[in-house]
Design an enzyme around this catalytic site. Structure first.
Site, PDB file in Angstrom:
ATOM      1  NE  ARG A  27      -4.293  -1.555   0.324  1.00 59.94           N
ATOM      2  CZ  ARG A  27      -5.413  -1.487   1.032  1.00 59.94           C
ATOM      3  NH1 ARG A  27      -5.657  -0.457   1.803  1.00 59.94           N
ATOM      4  NH2 ARG A  27      -6.302  -2.443   0.938  1.00 59.94           N
ATOM      5  NE  ARG A  31      -7.467   5.420   2.347  1.00 63.73           N
ATOM      6  CZ  ARG A  31      -8.349   4.533   2.798  1.00 63.73           C
ATOM      7  NH1 ARG A  31      -9.621   4.829   2.821  1.00 63.73           N
ATOM      8  NH2 ARG A  31      -7.948   3.365   3.226  1.00 63.73           N
ATOM      9  NE  ARG A  40     -10.412   7.011  -3.333  1.00 67.23           N
ATOM     10  CZ  ARG A  40     -11.708   7.186  -3.512  1.00 67.23           C
ATOM     11  NH1 ARG A  40     -12.139   8.028  -4.427  1.00 67.23           N
ATOM     12  NH2 ARG A  40     -12.576   6.520  -2.787  1.00 67.23           N
ATOM     13  CG  ASP A  77      -8.944  -3.355  -4.249  1.00 67.32           C
ATOM     14  OD1 ASP A  77      -8.335  -2.732  -3.366  1.00 67.32           O
ATOM     15  OD2 ASP A  77      -9.736  -4.278  -3.994  1.00 67.32           O
ATOM     16  CE1 TYR A 153     -12.998  -7.381   1.663  1.00 66.85           C
ATOM     17  CE2 TYR A 153     -11.470  -9.126   1.041  1.00 66.85           C
ATOM     18  CZ  TYR A 153     -11.772  -7.996   1.783  1.00 66.85           C
ATOM     19  OH  TYR A 153     -10.835  -7.489   2.656  1.00 66.85           O
TER      20      TYR A 153
HETATM   21  O1  CP3 Z   1       0.110   0.417  -3.213  1.00 68.04           O
HETATM   22  C1  CP3 Z   1      -0.387  -0.730  -3.281  1.00 68.04           C
HETATM   23  O2  CP3 Z   1      -0.156  -1.617  -2.417  1.00 68.04           O
HETATM   24  C2  CP3 Z   1      -1.171  -1.124  -4.526  1.00 68.04           C
HETATM   25  C3  CP3 Z   1      -2.569  -1.065  -4.490  1.00 68.04           C
HETATM   26  C4  CP3 Z   1      -3.450  -1.979  -3.629  1.00 68.04           C
HETATM   27  C5  CP3 Z   1      -4.697  -1.541  -3.133  1.00 68.04           C
HETATM   28  N1  CP3 Z   1      -5.332  -2.603  -2.561  1.00 68.04           N
HETATM   29  C6  CP3 Z   1      -5.199  -0.177  -3.250  1.00 68.04           C
HETATM   30  C7  CP3 Z   1      -6.314   0.258  -2.387  1.00 68.04           C
HETATM   31  C8  CP3 Z   1      -3.329  -3.326  -3.285  1.00 68.04           C
HETATM   32  C9  CP3 Z   1      -2.163  -4.274  -3.530  1.00 68.04           C
HETATM   33  C10 CP3 Z   1      -4.537  -3.707  -2.618  1.00 68.04           C
HETATM   34  C11 CP3 Z   1      -4.817  -5.074  -2.135  1.00 68.04           C
HETATM   35  C12 CP3 Z   1      -6.029  -5.331  -1.350  1.00 68.04           C
HETATM   36  N2  CP3 Z   1      -7.277  -4.783  -1.495  1.00 68.04           N
HETATM   37  C13 CP3 Z   1      -6.114  -6.315  -0.338  1.00 68.04           C
HETATM   38  C14 CP3 Z   1      -4.997  -7.248   0.072  1.00 68.04           C
HETATM   39  C15 CP3 Z   1      -3.995  -6.603   0.950  1.00 68.04           C
HETATM   40  C16 CP3 Z   1      -4.510  -6.279   2.335  1.00 68.04           C
HETATM   41  O3  CP3 Z   1      -4.535  -5.083   2.650  1.00 68.04           O
HETATM   42  O4  CP3 Z   1      -4.820  -7.219   3.071  1.00 68.04           O
HETATM   43  C17 CP3 Z   1      -7.426  -6.317   0.156  1.00 68.04           C
HETATM   44  C18 CP3 Z   1      -7.989  -7.187   1.257  1.00 68.04           C
HETATM   45  C19 CP3 Z   1      -8.163  -5.336  -0.598  1.00 68.04           C
HETATM   46  C20 CP3 Z   1      -9.608  -5.030  -0.498  1.00 68.04           C
HETATM   47  C21 CP3 Z   1      -9.863  -3.626  -0.163  1.00 68.04           C
HETATM   48  N3  CP3 Z   1      -9.523  -2.544  -0.955  1.00 68.04           N
HETATM   49  C22 CP3 Z   1     -10.498  -3.119   0.990  1.00 68.04           C
HETATM   50  C23 CP3 Z   1     -11.027  -3.965   2.141  1.00 68.04           C
HETATM   51  C24 CP3 Z   1     -10.517  -1.725   0.874  1.00 68.04           C
HETATM   52  C25 CP3 Z   1     -11.167  -0.739   1.805  1.00 68.04           C
HETATM   53  C26 CP3 Z   1     -10.362  -0.522   3.029  1.00 68.04           C
HETATM   54  C27 CP3 Z   1      -9.696   0.814   2.978  1.00 68.04           C
HETATM   55  O5  CP3 Z   1      -8.499   0.863   3.329  1.00 68.04           O
HETATM   56  O6  CP3 Z   1     -10.381   1.778   2.622  1.00 68.04           O
HETATM   57  C28 CP3 Z   1      -9.868  -1.387  -0.342  1.00 68.04           C
HETATM   58  C29 CP3 Z   1      -9.663  -0.027  -0.873  1.00 68.04           C
HETATM   59  C30 CP3 Z   1      -8.297   0.350  -1.333  1.00 68.04           C
HETATM   60  N4  CP3 Z   1      -7.465  -0.439  -2.108  1.00 68.04           N
HETATM   61  C31 CP3 Z   1      -7.661   1.596  -1.113  1.00 68.04           C
HETATM   62  C32 CP3 Z   1      -6.414   1.541  -1.770  1.00 68.04           C
HETATM   63  C33 CP3 Z   1      -5.390   2.640  -1.874  1.00 68.04           C
HETATM   64  C34 CP3 Z   1      -8.256   2.769  -0.352  1.00 68.04           C
HETATM   65  C35 CP3 Z   1      -9.401   3.321  -1.138  1.00 68.04           C
HETATM   66  C36 CP3 Z   1      -9.395   4.796  -1.323  1.00 68.04           C
HETATM   67  O7  CP3 Z   1      -8.381   5.401  -1.749  1.00 68.04           O
HETATM   68  O8  CP3 Z   1     -10.453   5.388  -1.083  1.00 68.04           O
END
Ligand code: CP3
Length: 348
Positions: A27, A31, A40, A77, A153
């Site tokens: 990540r 944010r 974003r 994602d 999910y």
């Molecule tokens: O920089 C990176 O790592 C690359 C991008 C990346 C994202 N999600 C961007 C993201 C990667 C590799 C993921 C993987 C991901 N997504 C996982 C596996 C890794 C982990 O964290 O366990 C999972 C379970 C998800 C599912 C997911 N995506 C959830 C549950 C959420 C909401 C939670 C939150 O933090 O808001 C997301 C959203 C998400 N994916 C964001 C980002 C940057 C935040 C959304 C936003 O910017 O509004």
């Protein structure tokens, strides 16, 4: 362009011990960075950001410009797979992902990979543009969620605490639930092949919820699908390294390594360093595992722990990373501090 074999992260994935170790953070785009929040805001929805190559490239590159990480991870994602298969995903502000849940075999009828690659074409375009745009020493990592984690999910309809519905289905009707896992496994292998064709140089499989399963279920829903994906990728792209992240697997990390044939494992925060050095690192490259809370805290706590990780794992094939994704409240200057600590580490 130098031979890709000279990139430090790829060398570590091929089994070399490198000082100072290559570093990237799960990540790393997100944010905690003001420049991410700007893009974003302009994107509107989160999936629009993932599906607009221009913006997805920009946010992937932001942490590379700011910190000079050794790898960039494609900005996307794990939930684009259900979205591509015909189970639409919505991200609601502050609430995380939402899907109309699939809870039985009748629900599988809506899933089809027929239009998946059209829907996901912007992701492949993002990978293509990144492989052109990245500095030549930076490795481009593609990724996907592993089937068990993605299925939670799809079945729960979003994030969950206990995965009760998914576990109940997997126990009462393992054959039906196994069909869902099979659909996701095949789609994920295809999706990752396309990322590699577009220029991804290494792959990470995120099994973020692997740790909730007892060993028999771990075997069936984590090890077997991960092994099938690794073998499908290796059949077509034997030289592309795969990093597995069975988060929370505990002692089952060992069996995961032996039976999936991954090239590397990403260690979660709870894995003891000396155990990883003794039991895992002789078999594969290890990646990890700084607690994101320690990065958030910064200061002496960060300095102490980062050095300890490098001292214990840095003598073998190792990639510095977090044990899970960066926390959004993390001060960006703590990330800069971390890179200074690691990149100065050869002098200690
Ligand atoms: O920089 C990176 O790592 C690359 C991008 C990346 C994202 N999600 C961007 C993201 C990667 C590799 C993921 C993987 C991901 N997504 C996982 C596996 C890794 C982990 O964290 O366990 C999972 C379970 C998800 C599912 C997911 N995506 C959830 C549950 C959420 C909401 C939670 C939150 O933090 O808001 C997301 C959203 C998400 N994916 C964001 C980002 C940057 C935040 C959304 C936003 O910017 O509004």
């Amino acid at each position: 362009m130098p031979k890709s074999g000279q990139k430090s992260l790829l060398r570590a994935l091929r089994g070399e011990a490198i000082t100072p170790p290559p570093v990237w953070l799960m990540r790393q785009a997100g944010r905690y960075l003001p420049e991410y929040r700007d893009v974003r805001r302009k994107a509107g929805g989160f999936l629009e950001l993932c599906y607009t190559p221009e913006m997805a490239v920009e946010v992937t590159l932001q942490p590379i410009r700011r910190y000079g990480f050794d790898a960039a991870i494609l900005f996307s994602d794990i939930l684009v797979i259900p979205d591509g298969l015909g189970q639409p995903v919505r991200f609601e502000e502050g609430e995380g992902p939402k899907l109309d849940p699939i809870r039985d075999t009748a629900g599988l009828a809506q899933l089809s990979d027929e239009r998946m690659h059209d829907r996901l074409a912007p992701v492949y375009e993002t990978v293509r543009r990144l492989s052109q745009a990245l500095p030549q020493e930076v490795t481009l990592i593609g990724f996907a969620g592993a089937p068990w984690t993605v299925a939670t999910y799809m079945v729960e309809g979003g994030s969950s605490r206990d995965f009760a519905v998914t576990r109940a289905w997997s126990l009462s009707d393992p054959e039906g639930f196994g069909r869902l896992i099979d659909i996701v496994t095949a789609a994920t292998a295809d999706y990752l092949c396309r990322q590699i064709e577009a220029g991804a140089e290494a792959i990470q499989l995120f099994d973020s919820w692997a740790g909730v399963l007892p060993d028999d279920a771990f075997q069936r829903w984590v090890i077997e699908p991960n092994a099938r994906i690794v073998s499908a990728l290796k059949e077509r792209f034997p030289d592309i390294p795969v990093i597995g992240f069975p988060r929370g697997a505990g002692v089952l990390y060992e069996r995961y390594i032996e039976q999936t044939a991954v090239d590397a494992v990403s260690l979660d925060t709870t894995v003891p360093l000396s155990w990883a050095a003794e039991r895992l690192q002789p078999k594969v490259t290890v990646q990890g595992n700084l607690d994101p809370q320690v990065l958030l805290a910064g200061g002496a706590a960060l300095e102490h722990r980062a050095r300890e990780i490098v001292a214990t794992l840095g003598h073998g094939p190792f990639i510095f990373n977090l044990g899970h994704g960066i926390i959004k409240e993390t001060p960006p200057e703590n990330v800069a501090q971390l890179l200074d600590i690691i990149r100065g580490s050869e002098k200690n």
